[in-house]
Scaffold this motif. Sequence first.
Motif, PDB file in Angstrom:
ATOM      1  N   HIS A  87       2.354   1.725  -3.276  1.00 15.29           N
ATOM      2  CA  HIS A  87       1.332   2.165  -4.217  1.00 15.29           C
ATOM      3  C   HIS A  87       1.044   3.662  -4.053  1.00 15.29           C
ATOM      4  O   HIS A  87       0.882   4.380  -5.040  1.00 15.29           O
ATOM      5  CB  HIS A  87       0.048   1.350  -4.048  1.00 15.29           C
ATOM      6  N   ALA A  88       0.999   4.106  -2.796  1.00 14.33           N
ATOM      7  CA  ALA A  88       0.694   5.516  -2.526  1.00 14.33           C
ATOM      8  C   ALA A  88       1.700   6.431  -3.232  1.00 14.33           C
ATOM      9  O   ALA A  88       1.360   7.540  -3.655  1.00 14.33           O
ATOM     10  CB  ALA A  88       0.685   5.772  -1.020  1.00 14.33           C
ATOM     11  N   LEU A 109      -1.154  12.427  -4.707  1.00 16.58           N
ATOM     12  CA  LEU A 109      -0.407  12.385  -3.439  1.00 16.58           C
ATOM     13  C   LEU A 109       1.047  12.765  -3.663  1.00 16.58           C
ATOM     14  O   LEU A 109       1.847  12.797  -2.723  1.00 16.58           O
ATOM     15  CB  LEU A 109      -0.473  10.980  -2.832  1.00 16.58           C
ATOM     16  N   VAL A 149       0.847  -1.198   0.000  1.00 21.65           N
ATOM     17  CA  VAL A 149       0.000   0.000   0.000  1.00 21.65           C
ATOM     18  C   VAL A 149       0.882   1.247   0.000  1.00 21.65           C
ATOM     19  O   VAL A 149       0.650   2.204  -0.741  1.00 21.65           O
ATOM     20  CB  VAL A 149      -0.962   0.000   1.215  1.00 21.65           C
ATOM     21  N   LYS A 150       1.912   1.205   0.815  1.00 21.73           N
ATOM     22  CA  LYS A 150       2.822   2.349   0.912  1.00 21.73           C
ATOM     23  C   LYS A 150       3.512   2.606  -0.433  1.00 21.73           C
ATOM     24  O   LYS A 150       3.595   3.755  -0.893  1.00 21.73           O
ATOM     25  CB  LYS A 150       3.868   2.066   1.999  1.00 21.73           C
ATOM     26  N   VAL A 158       0.513   7.442  -6.794  1.00 18.52           N
ATOM     27  CA  VAL A 158      -0.767   8.128  -7.033  1.00 18.52           C
ATOM     28  C   VAL A 158      -0.505   9.612  -7.295  1.00 18.52           C
ATOM     29  O   VAL A 158       0.045  10.304  -6.433  1.00 18.52           O
ATOM     30  CB  VAL A 158      -1.710   7.938  -5.813  1.00 18.52           C
TER      31      VAL A 158
END
Lengths: 198, 472
Positions: A186-187, A193, A183-184, A190
């Motif tokens: 992936h962030a 972000l 998840v980290k 984005v």
Amino acid sequence: MTNEVKSVSGACIPLMLDDIDTDRIIPARYLRCVTFDGLGEHAFEDDRKQDPNHPFNHTKFSGASVLVAGRNFGCGSSREHAPQSLMRWGIKAVLAESFAEIFFGNCCSLGVAAVTASRDDLDKLAAAIEADPTLEVVVSLEDLKATAGDLSIPVAMPDSAREALITGEWDYLGQLLSAASAVKEHAATVPYLNAFST
Amino acid sequence: MSDRRNLFNKVWDLHDVRTLANGQTQLFIGLHLIHEVTSPQAFEILRDRNLKVAYPAQTIATVDHIVPTTDQSRPFLDGLAEKMMSAIERNCDEFGVTLLDLKDGRQGIVHVVGPEQGLTQPGMTIVCGDSHTSTHGAFGSIAIGIGTSNVAQVLATQTMFLSRPKVRRIVVNGELAPGVYAKDVILHIIQQLGVQGGVGYAYEYCGTTIDAMSIEERMTVCNMSIEGGARCGYVNPDEKTVEYLRGRPSVATGDEFERAAAWWLTLASGDDAEFDDEVVYNAADIEPTVTWGITPAQSVGVSQPLPNVSDCDASEQTLIKEALEFMGLAEGEPVKGTQIDVAFIGSCTNSRMSDLREAARIVAGHKVADNVKAIVVPGSQLVREQAMQEGLHEVFEAAGFEWREAGCSMCLAMNPDKLQGREVCASSSNRNFKGRQGSPTGRTLLMSPAMVAAAAIEGKVADIREFAGAAV
């Protein structure tokens, strides 16, 4: 594993109406709470008060664990209070012609089996229960069948939800947490972000 | 080769952390909006498991459902509401989440506040423990309502499992006639496709009618996607979207804004984008629309009669009879002229500046009918302030409306604003379910804010196109 839901068996309660919304299942005034405790006693409260013949008023159905309903059950608000109140009333499975999506997802989160069947079959099942409220119904998620006495009807459920219940992995939080590093990463991809520079 | 993915699939793919063998996607969530009703149990789950909020900067809270719209002094008269308010204050404080509370100046209905602050942006995934999260799709985001267990999951991981829905393109073409609003467009769509027509779908709204709408009007349309069964509805971002967002508090500035705007526009579904289904409607076929029943699909054009039960599909007849009986209305009768007791202008569907300006224009110089209680509840503190700067509150008050503080109010009546007994309410909100507005036997007629304004003046359902002075 204790969380496995391979089948649900017990008495049934028929509520063969369409488009039952979550405001009817649990009126909004009972959402003024910070826990889900005590919601069971308010399930369908306003409908029950206006209709003495409402199935949830009948003592003959008071021990039911399988709810049989019509089309688009649980439409409207996203309130998890709705399946919470049914669950706390004693419902472990809902058999309906179809479900609203958020309600269905909320049932999955709580380990309540929400399965669909054809209207004809549900009408037959409801009639059998009306004739004999003590009839035990078995909803098998493994065989995708609901049986009650001589009656056996096919039921359906999306594979992902069915698999989660059968394997007991319907508490998704742990699975989501296990991917924290992905998840980290992936962030970091984005655009919004990352100053729209990715 | 051009990208034939529609906006929904482009945005989904961008947020796909991983897809499990069973087809479920662990989706990254860009913005998590929180309110007081569906979050307390989620924070308890975090406490029980000793977890933190993973991405507090992507999480923002406000209070809307339970807030009183008259006396907001603390503690609230309703002890249960006070307890919920205290809980969200404590939770946000303890977990490091920004709370736009009553003292903040930016508080309001979560679906009004997000866009107003520029938190809602194209290309985002947005969730909130509230089904009307679909509103935020007006910006070209994937915005969906979730349950409390999901709220806990998103707080703890900024992700949740979802199955990719199909996408239906809903094309509306042509110019809306005077007196026909965005609210009528979405009521018409729901009437046509039914309250479960959207189950399993995300809705893309497009066509020249949608193109011509303001961002606020697009929010009204997307807001009621869920009433049509679709968990999510969206409009492709365009120059109007960019201009709406420019300069808002949470939006990038300078070069970063230009990069953002350029990216947002690339997300729109192309002319050759692929869809799972498509329906087309003509704006010319849409009248001012009013619901007469207990589901949002039970509506008619204001000049039309209620249905005759025997003319309806056999599978619908039980529900139609139940609805007519509950509403105390007779089949085949005109909806126009139905007496009302209460008029409510507000809710996440229709409580923004354009709604209030239009309603004020209708009521200006008129008086609310005797025996009608009429209230206006702005969507946010900022909407309220702007409306007061424009003098709208004076127009409403001179006509006999009550001018209230911001919140959800009588849309779902979790605060003191409730129908009494069998009162009939002309309402600019989104749900006409039995008991929705706080009285188990209360009755709701959904319509546009302009139609609510006209009904308040006439004391009965009126056709805005014939309303004296409306000059639409």
